[in-house]
Design a protein around this motif. Sequence first.
Motif, mmCIF file in Angstrom:
data_model
loop_
_atom_site.group_PDB
_atom_site.id
_atom_site.type_symbol
_atom_site.label_atom_id
_atom_site.label_comp_id
_atom_site.label_asym_id
_atom_site.label_seq_id
_atom_site.Cartn_x
_atom_site.Cartn_y
_atom_site.Cartn_z
ATOM 1 N N ASP A 178 0.820 -1.137 0.052
ATOM 2 C CA ASP A 178 0.012 0.060 0.069
ATOM 3 C C ASP A 178 1.022 1.412 0.215
ATOM 4 O OD1 ASP A 178 0.734 -0.586 2.744
ATOM 5 O OD2 ASP A 178 -0.821 0.856 3.374
ATOM 6 N N LYS A 179 2.164 1.182 0.655
ATOM 7 C CA LYS A 179 2.968 2.438 0.766
ATOM 8 C C LYS A 179 3.393 2.656 -0.660
ATOM 9 C CE LYS A 179 4.449 1.751 5.504
ATOM 10 N NZ LYS A 179 5.801 1.552 6.403
ATOM 11 N N ARG A 189 0.384 4.308 -2.562
ATOM 12 C CA ARG A 189 0.026 5.681 -2.059
ATOM 13 C C ARG A 189 1.442 6.742 -2.458
ATOM 14 N NH1 ARG A 189 -3.857 5.571 1.527
ATOM 15 N NH2 ARG A 189 -4.311 3.530 2.540
ATOM 16 N N HIS A 190 2.432 6.189 -2.493
ATOM 17 C CA HIS A 190 3.838 7.072 -2.772
ATOM 18 C C HIS A 190 3.578 7.389 -4.395
ATOM 19 C CE1 HIS A 190 7.680 8.624 -3.305
ATOM 20 N NE2 HIS A 190 8.018 7.773 -4.316
ATOM 21 N N ILE A 246 0.984 7.375 -6.106
ATOM 22 C CA ILE A 246 -0.259 8.381 -6.416
ATOM 23 C C ILE A 246 0.132 9.840 -6.064
ATOM 24 C CG2 ILE A 246 -2.496 9.041 -5.470
ATOM 25 C CD1 ILE A 246 -2.986 5.841 -5.143
ATOM 26 N N ARG A 247 0.855 10.068 -4.747
ATOM 27 C CA ARG A 247 1.202 11.326 -4.274
ATOM 28 C C ARG A 247 2.228 12.028 -5.193
ATOM 29 N NH1 ARG A 247 2.078 9.192 1.606
ATOM 30 N NH2 ARG A 247 -0.473 8.748 2.254
ATOM 31 N N ILE A 258 -7.524 2.242 -1.991
ATOM 32 C CA ILE A 258 -6.510 3.380 -1.717
ATOM 33 C C ILE A 258 -6.362 4.705 -2.696
ATOM 34 C CG2 ILE A 258 -3.815 3.553 -1.854
ATOM 35 C CD1 ILE A 258 -3.968 0.522 -0.818
ATOM 36 N N GLU A 300 -9.063 6.949 -1.726
ATOM 37 C CA GLU A 300 -8.538 7.481 -0.333
ATOM 38 C C GLU A 300 -7.542 8.773 -0.764
ATOM 39 O OE1 GLU A 300 -7.088 4.788 2.429
ATOM 40 O OE2 GLU A 300 -8.884 3.784 2.504
ATOM 41 N N GLU A 301 -6.577 8.196 -1.578
ATOM 42 C CA GLU A 301 -5.378 9.409 -1.745
ATOM 43 C C GLU A 301 -5.913 10.460 -2.526
ATOM 44 O OE1 GLU A 301 -2.189 9.573 -0.464
ATOM 45 O OE2 GLU A 301 -2.918 7.971 1.201
ATOM 46 N N THR A 302 -6.621 10.187 -3.548
ATOM 47 C CA THR A 302 -7.160 11.438 -4.438
ATOM 48 C C THR A 302 -8.131 12.267 -3.868
ATOM 49 O OG1 THR A 302 -7.240 9.579 -6.210
ATOM 50 C CG2 THR A 302 -8.619 11.613 -6.332
#
Length: 65
Positions: free
Chosen positions: A11-12, A15-16, A18-19, A49, A52-54
């Motif tokens: 997941d990290k 997430r990375h 996406i950011r 994920i 969430e990140e969006t």
Amino acid sequence: MYVCLCNGISDKTIRHAIRKYQPSSLHHLRKIVPFGSECGKCIRQAREIFDEETAVLQSNFINVA
């Protein structure tokens, strides 16, 4: 936690990506991070994920503007 066991994607990692790259869709994200290409069981979790990140990125943009 691992999201995609077939490709060892956590997941990290998702997430990375996406950011850093701010993909516009899950399809675009899959071009950056290779998940869901084997059994596909991870796509639902990756979509959660992504959503969430969006949402976090959008709220940060709104708060700055």
